[in-house]
Design an enzyme around this catalytic site. Sequence first.
Site, PDB file in Angstrom:
ATOM      1  N   GLY A 154       0.831  -1.215   0.000  1.00  0.00           N
ATOM      2  CA  GLY A 154       0.000   0.000   0.000  1.00  0.00           C
ATOM      3  C   GLY A 154       0.860   1.257   0.000  1.00  0.00           C
ATOM      4  CB  CYS A 155       4.007   2.141   1.817  1.00  0.00           C
ATOM      5  SG  CYS A 155       3.435   1.705   3.471  1.00  0.00           S
TER       6      CYS A 155
HETATM    7  N1  LIG Z   1      -1.178 -10.969  -4.254  1.00  0.00           N
HETATM    8  C1  LIG Z   1      -1.355  -9.876  -5.020  1.00  0.00           C
HETATM    9  N2  LIG Z   1      -1.210  -9.952  -6.360  1.00  0.00           N
HETATM   10  C2  LIG Z   1      -1.366  -8.862  -7.141  1.00  0.00           C
HETATM   11  N3  LIG Z   1      -1.687  -7.644  -6.658  1.00  0.00           N
HETATM   12  C3  LIG Z   1      -1.863  -7.504  -5.324  1.00  0.00           C
HETATM   13  C4  LIG Z   1      -1.696  -8.600  -4.428  1.00  0.00           C
HETATM   14  N4  LIG Z   1      -1.909  -8.153  -3.158  1.00  0.00           N
HETATM   15  C5  LIG Z   1      -2.183  -6.838  -3.264  1.00  0.00           C
HETATM   16  N5  LIG Z   1      -2.181  -6.444  -4.561  1.00  0.00           N
HETATM   17  C6  LIG Z   1      -2.372  -5.078  -5.071  1.00  0.00           C
HETATM   18  O1  LIG Z   1      -1.449  -4.262  -4.374  1.00  0.00           O
HETATM   19  C7  LIG Z   1      -2.007  -2.991  -4.138  1.00  0.00           C
HETATM   20  C8  LIG Z   1      -2.051  -2.751  -2.627  1.00  0.00           C
HETATM   21  O2  LIG Z   1      -3.233  -3.328  -2.186  1.00  0.00           O
HETATM   22  P1  LIG Z   1      -3.660  -3.846  -0.769  1.00  0.00           P
HETATM   23  O3  LIG Z   1      -2.884  -5.071  -0.429  1.00  0.00           O
HETATM   24  O4  LIG Z   1      -5.138  -3.984  -0.822  1.00  0.00           O
HETATM   25  O5  LIG Z   1      -3.243  -2.632   0.177  1.00  0.00           O
HETATM   26  P2  LIG Z   1      -2.493  -2.545   1.575  1.00  0.00           P
HETATM   27  O6  LIG Z   1      -1.051  -2.871   1.337  1.00  0.00           O
HETATM   28  O7  LIG Z   1      -2.729  -1.122   1.955  1.00  0.00           O
HETATM   29  O8  LIG Z   1      -3.164  -3.527   2.477  1.00  0.00           O
HETATM   30  C9  LIG Z   1      -3.387  -3.018  -4.839  1.00  0.00           C
HETATM   31  O9  LIG Z   1      -3.242  -2.588  -6.168  1.00  0.00           O
HETATM   32  C10 LIG Z   1      -3.746  -4.495  -4.803  1.00  0.00           C
HETATM   33  O10 LIG Z   1      -4.698  -4.803  -5.799  1.00  0.00           O
HETATM   34  C1  LIG Z   2       5.347   2.891   9.212  1.00  0.00           C
HETATM   35  C2  LIG Z   2       4.407   2.010   8.471  1.00  0.00           C
HETATM   36  N1  LIG Z   2       3.507   2.556   7.644  1.00  0.00           N
HETATM   37  C3  LIG Z   2       2.640   1.760   6.968  1.00  0.00           C
HETATM   38  C4  LIG Z   2       2.680   0.399   7.116  1.00  0.00           C
HETATM   39  C5  LIG Z   2       1.682  -0.464   6.393  1.00  0.00           C
HETATM   40  O1  LIG Z   2       2.228  -1.177   5.369  1.00  0.00           O
HETATM   41  P1  LIG Z   2       1.359  -1.874   4.217  1.00  0.00           P
HETATM   42  O2  LIG Z   2       1.629  -1.098   2.969  1.00  0.00           O
HETATM   43  O3  LIG Z   2       1.885  -3.284   4.152  1.00  0.00           O
HETATM   44  O4  LIG Z   2      -0.086  -1.835   4.581  1.00  0.00           O
HETATM   45  C6  LIG Z   2       3.655  -0.158   7.980  1.00  0.00           C
HETATM   46  N2  LIG Z   2       3.757  -1.482   8.156  1.00  0.00           N
HETATM   47  N3  LIG Z   2       4.506   0.693   8.647  1.00  0.00           N
END
Ligand SMILES: Nc1ncnc2c1ncn2[C@@H]1O[C@H](COP(=O)(O)OP(=O)(O)O)[C@@H](O)[C@H]1O
Ligand SMILES: Cc1ncc(COP(=O)(O)O)c(N)n1
Length: 264
Positions: free
Chosen positions: A211-212
């Site tokens: 996400g970052c």
């Molecule tokens: N296993 C995966 N394969 C492909 N894309 C992914 C996978 N996991 C997450 N993504 C993508 O990575 C990005 C971050 O999504 P997400 O995992 O939902 O956010 P966060 O890291 O904030 O939890 C999004 O575009 C999501 O669709």
């Molecule tokens: C300081 C900091 N900021 C954000 C995240 C979330 O990370 P993620 O992109 O895996 O949700 C993290 N683990 N630490």
Amino acid sequence: MKEVACSLTIAGTDPTGGAGIQADLKTFQELQSYGMSVITSVVAQNTTGVQDIHHIPLAMIEKQLDSVFSDMPVHAMKTGMIANIDMMQIIQKKVSGKDIPFIIDPVMVATSGDALISDDARDYLRDHLLPLCTVVTPNIPEAEFLTGMKIDTLDTMKKAAEKIVHEYGAGAALVKGGHLVGDAVDFLYDGNHMHEFTASRIDTVNTHGTGCTYSAAITAYVSHGLTLYEAVEKGKYFVTEAIKQSFDLGSGNGPTNHWAVRLV
Ligand SMILES: Nc1ncnc2c1ncn2[C@@H]1O[C@H](COP(=O)(O)OP(=O)(O)O)[C@@H](O)[C@H]1O
Ligand SMILES: Cc1ncc(COP(=O)(O)O)c(N)n1
């Protein structure tokens, strides 16, 4: 004199380099946006979880923001982990009224499940920071919290994106589907149009910092003058490649590979 795009991240740290400020700066660097950072909290964490959190004193957060804004151009800025309401109020004061694209990654919980911000700060973020942003980029649990909705289908993801824009006043909402099953589908709603960005799901545990990395890529592309749609389209490609070519480092959820796009 050479023109340079400049991006600012306001967030917490990750000493293992996969998430937070470190992931943001690596992403800015890869995408040729000059990277700057204001640290809100120093987090002792790794691929297995969060070991401890030390908050930077409020006056010091404010001074870091003043140091940047009084001297440097900022073409786009993003926030990540903002742990409490006091920090949010300072950031609100400093970014209000600035005509700078503002990307909020509403970080609440680490991939490991550890809470990164207080419960009341989640409400404050929704009520006071969302109206200031160009786009907010919640994952499914964050979008559920922001909207109070149960989100388990593509249709409810879209409804949540609409609610975040129309009820809470965000400029746009990018609801990310990484936590659902099936393809990795994200929806961007800008108040008029719903756009879908889809990638095949990659079978990996290395999702620490996705996400970052995604929100930082969007910030960097916007700093270069791309539209939000273009920035999300390119950001989605960047994060997908970064996951595809991620590193098996650490014993938990490993980090993504910020070099991936340069290598393909
Ligand atoms: N296993 C995966 N394969 C492909 N894309 C992914 C996978 N996991 C997450 N993504 C993508 O990575 C990005 C971050 O999504 P997400 O995992 O939902 O956010 P966060 O890291 O904030 O939890 C999004 O575009 C999501 O669709
Ligand atoms: C300081 C900091 N900021 C954000 C995240 C979330 O990370 P993620 O992109 O895996 O949700 C993290 N683990 N630490």
